[in-house]
Design a protein around this motif. Structure first.
Motif, PDB file in Angstrom:
ATOM      1  N   GLN A 429     -15.250 -23.933 -92.477  1.00  0.00           N
ATOM      2  CA  GLN A 429     -15.016 -22.538 -92.116  1.00  0.00           C
ATOM      3  C   GLN A 429     -14.915 -22.401 -90.597  1.00  0.00           C
ATOM      4  N   HIS A 430     -14.416 -21.255 -90.183  1.00  0.00           N
ATOM      5  CA  HIS A 430     -14.299 -21.029 -88.747  1.00  0.00           C
ATOM      6  C   HIS A 430     -15.568 -20.394 -88.198  1.00  0.00           C
ATOM      7  N   SER A 431     -16.189 -21.080 -87.267  1.00  0.00           N
ATOM      8  CA  SER A 431     -17.250 -20.524 -86.426  1.00  0.00           C
ATOM      9  C   SER A 431     -17.368 -21.470 -85.246  1.00  0.00           C
ATOM     10  N   ASP A 432     -18.030 -21.024 -84.204  1.00  0.00           N
ATOM     11  CA  ASP A 432     -18.137 -21.858 -83.002  1.00  0.00           C
ATOM     12  C   ASP A 432     -18.776 -23.207 -83.323  1.00  0.00           C
ATOM     13  N   ASN A 433     -19.890 -23.180 -84.054  1.00  0.00           N
ATOM     14  CA  ASN A 433     -20.603 -24.422 -84.351  1.00  0.00           C
ATOM     15  C   ASN A 433     -19.869 -25.277 -85.368  1.00  0.00           C
ATOM     16  N   ALA A 434     -19.154 -24.628 -86.283  1.00  0.00           N
ATOM     17  CA  ALA A 434     -18.400 -25.379 -87.275  1.00  0.00           C
ATOM     18  C   ALA A 434     -17.326 -26.231 -86.606  1.00  0.00           C
ATOM     19  N   VAL A 435     -16.675 -25.668 -85.620  1.00  0.00           N
ATOM     20  CA  VAL A 435     -15.632 -26.407 -84.909  1.00  0.00           C
ATOM     21  C   VAL A 435     -16.237 -27.612 -84.182  1.00  0.00           C
ATOM     22  N   LYS A 436     -17.351 -27.401 -83.496  1.00  0.00           N
ATOM     23  CA  LYS A 436     -18.016 -28.502 -82.795  1.00  0.00           C
ATOM     24  C   LYS A 436     -18.449 -29.595 -83.775  1.00  0.00           C
ATOM     25  N   SER A 437     -18.986 -29.177 -84.908  1.00  0.00           N
ATOM     26  CA  SER A 437     -19.456 -30.140 -85.897  1.00  0.00           C
ATOM     27  C   SER A 437     -18.297 -30.912 -86.504  1.00  0.00           C
ATOM     28  N   ALA A 438     -17.187 -30.230 -86.751  1.00  0.00           N
ATOM     29  CA  ALA A 438     -16.015 -30.891 -87.318  1.00  0.00           C
ATOM     30  C   ALA A 438     -15.518 -32.004 -86.405  1.00  0.00           C
ATOM     31  N   VAL A 439     -15.553 -31.752 -85.111  1.00  0.00           N
ATOM     32  CA  VAL A 439     -15.122 -32.769 -84.146  1.00  0.00           C
ATOM     33  C   VAL A 439     -16.073 -33.968 -84.184  1.00  0.00           C
ATOM     34  N   ALA A 440     -17.372 -33.712 -84.229  1.00  0.00           N
ATOM     35  CA  ALA A 440     -18.363 -34.795 -84.264  1.00  0.00           C
ATOM     36  C   ALA A 440     -18.197 -35.650 -85.515  1.00  0.00           C
ATOM     37  N   ILE A 441     -17.957 -35.004 -86.644  1.00  0.00           N
ATOM     38  CA  ILE A 441     -17.773 -35.735 -87.902  1.00  0.00           C
ATOM     39  C   ILE A 441     -16.501 -36.569 -87.866  1.00  0.00           C
ATOM     40  N   LYS A 442     -15.439 -35.982 -87.373  1.00  0.00           N
ATOM     41  CA  LYS A 442     -14.158 -36.705 -87.262  1.00  0.00           C
ATOM     42  C   LYS A 442     -14.312 -37.954 -86.392  1.00  0.00           C
ATOM     43  N   ASN A 443     -14.963 -37.802 -85.245  1.00  0.00           N
ATOM     44  CA  ASN A 443     -15.144 -38.935 -84.336  1.00  0.00           C
ATOM     45  C   ASN A 443     -15.965 -40.046 -84.983  1.00  0.00           C
ATOM     46  N   ALA A 444     -17.048 -39.663 -85.683  1.00  0.00           N
ATOM     47  CA  ALA A 444     -17.930 -40.659 -86.296  1.00  0.00           C
ATOM     48  C   ALA A 444     -17.220 -41.399 -87.426  1.00  0.00           C
ATOM     49  N   LEU A 445     -16.502 -40.688 -88.270  1.00  0.00           N
ATOM     50  CA  LEU A 445     -15.837 -41.326 -89.396  1.00  0.00           C
ATOM     51  C   LEU A 445     -14.652 -42.177 -88.943  1.00  0.00           C
ATOM     52  N   GLU A 446     -13.965 -41.742 -87.905  1.00  0.00           N
ATOM     53  CA  GLU A 446     -12.853 -42.553 -87.410  1.00  0.00           C
ATOM     54  C   GLU A 446     -13.356 -43.837 -86.733  1.00  0.00           C
ATOM     55  N   ALA A 447     -14.542 -43.761 -86.115  1.00  0.00           N
ATOM     56  CA  ALA A 447     -15.137 -44.967 -85.530  1.00  0.00           C
ATOM     57  C   ALA A 447     -15.498 -45.980 -86.614  1.00  0.00           C
TER      58      ALA A 447
END
Length: 585
Positions: A429-447
């Protein structure tokens, strides 16, 4: 939302710091030590006793020093998707409707924060016969709707029969699945009654397909609140429900505000649960966490009379607020029963090694930091929360040793499966923290060797979209708080193959024969200790299949204005107790 109690549906935007949970009673907690942060793991398991007929008699206990009059406001992010009780399965929706809706049973709070199951519209918490396959409830005299008409037995019957209507897609399904003949019944609008619901005088009796010793707890869910037959507008009822509580809807601007005014036909002598101190409630929507927190900190004008149902202290402000003694005085901190997690779509991600790799790679610690640190949450390794009966501590994917994730272990599993470069589509969903968390998850899974696509889903349709059998997502933010304190209300709605369907809460679409068998077997165990052990084993079975990534157990931090009196936790609805608030003079 569970609000067993979520069913307290909770899914929120990618790990937002304050998400709504479908519900369940929570307990107090001990401090974890030097940092004075509550510990979820050290908190007591939930226990909600059944009250007596005397406990079910109104009026509700008076709040010390409370005064009548004034207005209580709220500052929250989201309006309610649903206000038709049959569609309510999210804790915030359940919470906001307590002042206007009544059920056969409900939760009574004492001055020490204790939670007891009592009769609400019923004279007591029900009479069980036939080993729990038959339940009867007698309705109190003197309960009226907002137009002054009496609550009738036709209304009570209609409330439960309309649950089977085709437009009811989002609410709890327990009663529909348990009533004899419910599998063939299509609802009351064709003029047909359901034979397993009997009415005699002022008593309604339910005949169930299976013994349910906890059926009276089930009926305390907001999803089973009463609806007047005469004023049932079917699909339109979702926008403007009718009240038999102390307040009624005075005005509603969808997405912006909702106002409650007094219902002059409510009789406090019939209600053991609700006080009615303010003249009005004005719920205001559209405020991100930082905006609401900054207004609470400033404490000016009407904001002095303001609280939040959904919005907690913004992660960016937690340290500032909780280390300031004066500000901390206006924070209600509470360990919750919810576990937030990320179901993995089993119809799309079929290889268990891929699902295990997602678990090994998960950036728990980074996400906790985004939420505001240890003051906001405790890392989860299980589906059950430590405060839910049946919880067993285990950690299959190394979270305790490597809370930041183990990309090397995850990539090794992907190589074994021949799935390096596996694409994952993640919904949030869209929220300030959701966006930040989505980026963190993407980075971790791509690593760890995945290819990740983040897809933002409109908050107004998020649950509808992730709840479709045929969706385009591999992972989605969700969570669950038991609908009542036991394992059944967690594992049946969310993990049984019998509960797969559009609008259902088995988001992972897990349909494993051994898990289904274990859930069915555990639900029939009468001895609480043996049942709890069985539910702990079910938790482990699901985690061995890696059908989900447990993320965190929540610690709530609600801030409020200096002139809001008696801000206490409503354990039955996992929220601030709206019906216990008052506006200070």
């Amino acid at each position: 939302m569970s609000f067993s109690r979520r069913n307290f549906l909770i899914a929120t935007g990618v790990v937002a710091a304050s998400s709504s949970v479908l519900s369940a009673c929570s307990s107090g907690s001990k401090s974890s030590g030097h940092d004075n942060v509550p510990s979820v793991s050290d908190s007591k398991a939930v226990n909600i006793p059944v009250g007596t007929k005397a406990d079910s008699t109104g009026p509700a206990p008076e709040v010390k020093d409370a005064v009548k009059g004034g207005t209580i406001y709220s500052l929250d992010q989201f309006d309610m998707d649903h206000m038709d009780p049959a569609q309510i399965y999210v804790s915030t929706e359940g919470a906001i409707t307590v002042p206007i809706m009544r059920g056969l049973t409900g939760y009574k709070l004492d001055e020490k924060g204790g939670c007891t199951l009592v009769g609400d519209a019923a004279t007591d918490a029900g009479t069980m016969k036939n080993g729990g396959k038959t339940w009867s409830f007698t309705i109190k005299d003197g309960i009226k709707w907002e137009d002054g008409s009496d609550l009738s037995m036709d209304d009570v019957r209609h409330t439960f029969e309309r649950l089977f209507a085709s437009f009811v897609t989002e609410g709890p399904r327990y009663v529909q699945q348990w009533l004899v003949g419910g599998d063939k019944y299509k609802g009351p609008y064709s003029g047909k009654e359901l034979d397993s619901i009997e009415v005699s005088g002022k008593t309604i009796t339910f005949h169930l397909t299976e013994a349910r010793a906890d059926f009276n707890y089930t009926l305390a869910m907001r999803g089973y609140s009463l609806v007047p037959k005469k004023h049932d507008t079917k699909e339109k009822y979702d926008k403007r429900p009718f009240s038999c509580g102390p307040y009624k809807i005075g005005d509603r601007k969808i997405g912006k505000s909702l106002t409650y005014v007094r219902n002059d036909h409510w009789d406090a002598k019939t209600d053991p649960i609700r006080n009615a101190y303010p003249d009005k409630y004005v719920f205001q929507f559209g405020f991100e966490l930082i905006a609401s927190t900054d207004r609470y900190m400033a404490d000016k004008g009407n904001d002095q009379y303001t609280m939040s149902i959904f919005n907690e202290v913004a992660p960016e402000r937690i340290a500032q607020v909780l280390t300031n003694a004066k500000l901390k005085e206006r924070v209600l901190t509470q360990v919750d029963t919810v576990t937030y997690y990320w179901p993995i779509n089993m119809t799309r991600i079929k290889d268990v090694k891929v699902r295990q790799a997602i678990n090994w790679a998960w950036p728990h610690q980074q996400l906790q930091t985004i939420r505001g640190g240890k003051a906001s949450s405790e890392l989860a390794t299980t589906i059950l929360s430590p405060v839910t009966p049946g919880y067993e501590k285990f950690d299959l994917y190394g979270t305790d040793k490597k809370p930041g994730g183990d990309p090397v272990k995850a990539k090794a599993l992907l190589k074994e499966a021949g799935k390096v470069g596996q694409k994952l589509v993640i919904a949030y969903q869209h929220s300030d923290n959701a966006v930040k968390s989505a980026v963190a998850i993407k980075n971790a899974l791509e690593a760890a060797g995945f290819q990740v696509v983040n897809k933002q889903v409109d908050k107004s349709t998020f649950y509808t979209q992730i709840g479709k059998i045929d969706n385009d997502f591999d992972l989605f933010a969700a969570g669950w708080s038991p609908d009542w304190p036991n394992g059944y209300s967690v594992f049946y709605p969310c993990w049984s193959g019998k509960n797969i369907g559009d609008g259902r809460s088995n988001y992972a679409q897990l349909n494993d024969p051994s898990v289904n068998k274990a859930i069915d077997a555990a639900s029939k165990i009468a001895d609480p200790d043996k049942a709890n052990k069985a539910w702990g084993n079910v938790d482990r079975q699901i985690m061995e299949l890696a059908a989900v990534v447990p993320d965190y157990h929540s610690i709530r931090n609600w801030m409020y204005g200096s002139k809001v009196g008696n801000v206490v936790f409503d354990a039955g609805n996992t929220c601030i107790a709206l019906s216990k608030l008052y506006a200070k003079k």
